[in-house]
Design a protein around this motif. Structure first.
Motif, PDB file in Angstrom:
ATOM      1  N   GLU A  36      39.761  67.551 -41.775  1.00 56.04           N
ATOM      2  CA  GLU A  36      39.563  66.515 -40.761  1.00 56.04           C
ATOM      3  C   GLU A  36      39.081  65.214 -41.400  1.00 56.04           C
ATOM      4  O   GLU A  36      39.492  64.117 -40.999  1.00 56.04           O
ATOM      5  CB  GLU A  36      38.560  66.991 -39.714  1.00 56.04           C
ATOM      6  N   PHE A  37      38.199  65.340 -42.397  1.00 55.70           N
ATOM      7  CA  PHE A  37      37.673  64.142 -43.069  1.00 55.70           C
ATOM      8  C   PHE A  37      38.784  63.392 -43.796  1.00 55.70           C
ATOM      9  O   PHE A  37      38.904  62.162 -43.680  1.00 55.70           O
ATOM     10  CB  PHE A  37      36.573  64.550 -44.059  1.00 55.70           C
ATOM     11  N   PHE A  38      39.614  64.142 -44.528  1.00 57.33           N
ATOM     12  CA  PHE A  38      40.705  63.484 -45.250  1.00 57.33           C
ATOM     13  C   PHE A  38      41.751  62.923 -44.284  1.00 57.33           C
ATOM     14  O   PHE A  38      42.360  61.884 -44.554  1.00 57.33           O
ATOM     15  CB  PHE A  38      41.348  64.460 -46.227  1.00 57.33           C
ATOM     16  N   SER A  39      41.960  63.582 -43.160  1.00 54.63           N
ATOM     17  CA  SER A  39      42.874  63.053 -42.137  1.00 54.63           C
ATOM     18  C   SER A  39      42.352  61.735 -41.586  1.00 54.63           C
ATOM     19  O   SER A  39      43.123  60.798 -41.333  1.00 54.63           O
ATOM     20  CB  SER A  39      43.054  64.071 -41.007  1.00 54.63           C
ATOM     21  N   LEU A  40      41.019  61.669 -41.401  1.00 58.79           N
ATOM     22  CA  LEU A  40      40.408  60.424 -40.928  1.00 58.79           C
ATOM     23  C   LEU A  40      40.585  59.299 -41.938  1.00 58.79           C
ATOM     24  O   LEU A  40      40.893  58.159 -41.569  1.00 58.79           O
ATOM     25  CB  LEU A  40      38.920  60.656 -40.652  1.00 58.79           C
ATOM     26  N   LEU A  41      40.415  59.615 -43.229  1.00 57.13           N
ATOM     27  CA  LEU A  41      40.597  58.603 -44.271  1.00 57.13           C
ATOM     28  C   LEU A  41      42.034  58.087 -44.290  1.00 57.13           C
ATOM     29  O   LEU A  41      42.274  56.874 -44.419  1.00 57.13           O
ATOM     30  CB  LEU A  41      40.238  59.184 -45.642  1.00 57.13           C
ATOM     31  N   ILE A  42      42.988  59.010 -44.156  1.00 52.56           N
ATOM     32  CA  ILE A  42      44.395  58.611 -44.146  1.00 52.56           C
ATOM     33  C   ILE A  42      44.691  57.713 -42.957  1.00 52.56           C
ATOM     34  O   ILE A  42      45.400  56.702 -43.060  1.00 52.56           O
ATOM     35  CB  ILE A  42      45.304  59.855 -44.135  1.00 52.56           C
ATOM     36  N   LYS A  43      44.128  58.067 -41.799  1.00 52.34           N
ATOM     37  CA  LYS A  43      44.350  57.267 -40.590  1.00 52.34           C
ATOM     38  C   LYS A  43      43.754  55.875 -40.737  1.00 52.34           C
ATOM     39  O   LYS A  43      44.343  54.877 -40.306  1.00 52.34           O
ATOM     40  CB  LYS A  43      43.751  57.958 -39.371  1.00 52.34           C
ATOM     41  N   LEU A  44      42.554  55.783 -41.356  1.00 51.65           N
ATOM     42  CA  LEU A  44      41.927  54.474 -41.575  1.00 51.65           C
ATOM     43  C   LEU A  44      42.819  53.579 -42.435  1.00 51.65           C
ATOM     44  O   LEU A  44      42.969  52.388 -42.166  1.00 51.65           O
ATOM     45  CB  LEU A  44      40.563  54.652 -42.255  1.00 51.65           C
ATOM     46  N   GLY A  45      43.413  54.167 -43.469  1.00 51.64           N
ATOM     47  CA  GLY A  45      44.295  53.388 -44.326  1.00 51.64           C
ATOM     48  C   GLY A  45      45.586  52.992 -43.641  1.00 51.64           C
ATOM     49  O   GLY A  45      46.082  51.879 -43.832  1.00 51.64           O
ATOM     50  N   GLN A  46      46.113  53.876 -42.807  1.00 50.52           N
ATOM     51  CA  GLN A  46      47.355  53.572 -42.099  1.00 50.52           C
ATOM     52  C   GLN A  46      47.142  52.526 -41.014  1.00 50.52           C
ATOM     53  O   GLN A  46      48.014  51.684 -40.775  1.00 50.52           O
ATOM     54  CB  GLN A  46      47.927  54.852 -41.489  1.00 50.52           C
ATOM     55  N   ASP A  47      45.973  52.579 -40.330  1.00 47.91           N
ATOM     56  CA  ASP A  47      45.690  51.600 -39.277  1.00 47.91           C
ATOM     57  C   ASP A  47      45.607  50.185 -39.836  1.00 47.91           C
ATOM     58  O   ASP A  47      46.040  49.225 -39.191  1.00 47.91           O
ATOM     59  CB  ASP A  47      44.386  51.964 -38.556  1.00 47.91           C
ATOM     60  N   ASP A  48      45.028  50.043 -41.006  1.00 48.40           N
ATOM     61  CA  ASP A  48      44.915  48.721 -41.635  1.00 48.40           C
ATOM     62  C   ASP A  48      44.955  48.889 -43.150  1.00 48.40           C
ATOM     63  O   ASP A  48      43.926  49.182 -43.777  1.00 48.40           O
ATOM     64  CB  ASP A  48      43.608  48.035 -41.211  1.00 48.40           C
ATOM     65  N   PRO A  49      46.130  48.741 -43.756  1.00 46.97           N
ATOM     66  CA  PRO A  49      46.248  48.906 -45.221  1.00 46.97           C
ATOM     67  C   PRO A  49      45.351  47.956 -46.011  1.00 46.97           C
ATOM     68  O   PRO A  49      45.071  48.215 -47.191  1.00 46.97           O
ATOM     69  CB  PRO A  49      47.728  48.599 -45.485  1.00 46.97           C
TER      70      PRO A  49
END
Length: 448
Positions: A36-49
């Protein structure tokens, strides 16, 4: 003996059987949390590169100033004081250019001023002898800390210079106290100031030259985006309100009606971006003294309009609804008001994005005002007879009143956008096709 060994083996297997499921469950829980933590990190990067780029820029800045420790000639020049350059990078480097520049200037000026005053205080304290020196220094530390802390309560100072005052208190106190035990106070001030300037300059240069993130551009886009969200809601509100609700239908089934909610809580972000934008140099079409206060004015009016829309949204799925025949009497007029107001807000949003004067928005606003006059006539003529339950009329009348308020808010927003267009000399582009005035189906009354 064999029987005893077999009994011990059985006990061990029993304990293992009882202990294994909790261990397995805990391991599975930890694995789930890590994923879940790594999924959150990926989402943060995808939302705003840009967040990924900023992280790399921060690592680069910290690596560069670390050379003061890794490179022997540099370390000989600054010694342990080189750590202040590293600390400066950690606390100064921010996401946007404006935030980084603001913190860097605050820290540099505060260090310079505090260092100079601390040296002066140290010299005055020396005149009072070895016994009186700590007393004089203590008085100076007390006075500067008390005065600076009190000044931090001033809203105008706190908004832009709070960090600088904090560094001023820290630097003055550290140098004054260190100077009591160290006679080389000038060398201490020199090294502290130079390392802070090197660390701050590194942050600013990397922030400006390597994929810069401009707070002014973000504020500009945020104000335009907020207006567009309100426009999208209003364009769809009329059809949603006057149609018969389907079974099990809820507001979650209409995501385009939920975008306005982020506008209600945008004040903190807008204020912060405006504060950072004031520190930024000229970039693109944004000048150094860009009228950021006008953006904040438009943002405040947009939130005022969003509060009316919040009330309208509450009537979409309210428990008490007017009968269809009552709503149908004002359906066409209210739908026109909602649609025209939405189009006006979207035109204003596009005008800000492209920095072009919003001629089409004025036409849509005039259309909505004409429909408001027709709606006012309908409300005064009466929408119900003596046998109609008042509770069935109140929701319709409330919606009509809110739509009238929305038109007023839209007109105020348009006026503020036109003021901004005048200040910044927006490009004048005549519309190739002018919007037609809607057919409301109502009698034309006194429209001038």
């Amino acid at each position: 003996m064999d029987l005893e060994c077999a009994s011990q083996e059985t006990v061990k297997q029993g304990l293992l059987a009882r202990g294994w499921p909790p261990i397995k469950g805990f391991s599975k829980h930890v694995k789930t949390k890590v994923l879940e933590f790594f999924s959150l990190l990926i989402k943060l990067g995808q939302d705003d590169p840009r967040r990924v780029v900023h992280s790399l820029k921060a690592g680069l800045a910290l690596t560069l100033v670390s050379l003061f420790y890794y490179y022997q000639p540099l370390y000989k020049s600054f010694g342990v004081s080189a750590m202040w350059a590293v600390i400066t990078v950690v606390v100064v480097f921010e996401f946007s250019v404006g935030a980084t520049l603001g913190k860097g200037v605050n820290r540099g000026l505060a260090t310079l001023l505090a260092g100079g005053l601390a040296v002066g205080a140290h010299q005055l304290a020396n005149l009072s002898g070895r016994i009186g020196e700590p007393i004089v220094l203590g008085i100076f530390v007390f006075l500067q800390a008390a005065v600076s802390t009190f000044v931090r309560f001033c809203p105008q100072i706190k908004a832009r210079y709070d960090y600088g005052l904090l560094i001023f208190i820290l630097t003055f106190s550290l140098i004054s106290i260190s100077g009591f035990r160290d006679d080389e106070v000038l060398e201490l001030v020199h090294k502290r100031l130079l390392t802070v300037l090197i660390g701050g300059s590194t942050c600013v240069i990397i922030s400006v030259l390597v994929f810069p993130v401009w707070a002014g551009q973000d504020l500009h886009n945020l104000i335009a985006s907020n207006m567009e969200k309100l426009g999208i809601f209003l364009e769809g509100f009329g059809d949603e309100y006057f149609k018969m609700p389907e079974d099990g239908e809820s507001e979650e089934d209409r995501p385009f009606l939920q975008g306005y909610k982020s506008v209600l809580d945008s004040k903190t972000i807008e204020d912060a971006l405006a504060n950072f934008a004031r520190w930024e140099p000229r970039h693109g079409r944004f000048q150094f003294r860009h009228p950021w206060k006008q953006y904040l004015k438009i943002g405040a009016l947009t939130r005022k309009c969003a509060s009316r829309i919040e009330s309208l949204n509450g009537h979409l799925y309210a428990d008490i609804q007017a009968k269809r025949e009552i709503r149908s009497k004002i359906q066409e007029t209210c739908t026109t008001i909602s649609m025209e107001s939405g189009k006006a807000l979207k035109e204003l949003s596009m005008a800000i994005k492209t920095m072009v004067k919003p001629f089409a928005a004025d036409i849509h606003i005039e259309n909505s005002k004409s429909s408001v006059k027709n709606l006012d006539t309908l409300l005064k003529s009466g929408l119900w007879d003596d046998e109609t339950d008042l509770l069935e009329v109140v929701p319709v009348a409330t919606v009509a009143s809110l739509l009238i308020d929305v038109v007023t808010c839209t007109a105020e927003i348009a006026e503020s956008v036109n003021e901004l267009a005048t200040m910044l000399k927006f490009e004048v582009v005549e519309p190739t096709v002018s919007p037609e005035k809607p057919e409301t189906g109502q009698p034309k009354i006194g429209i001038s």
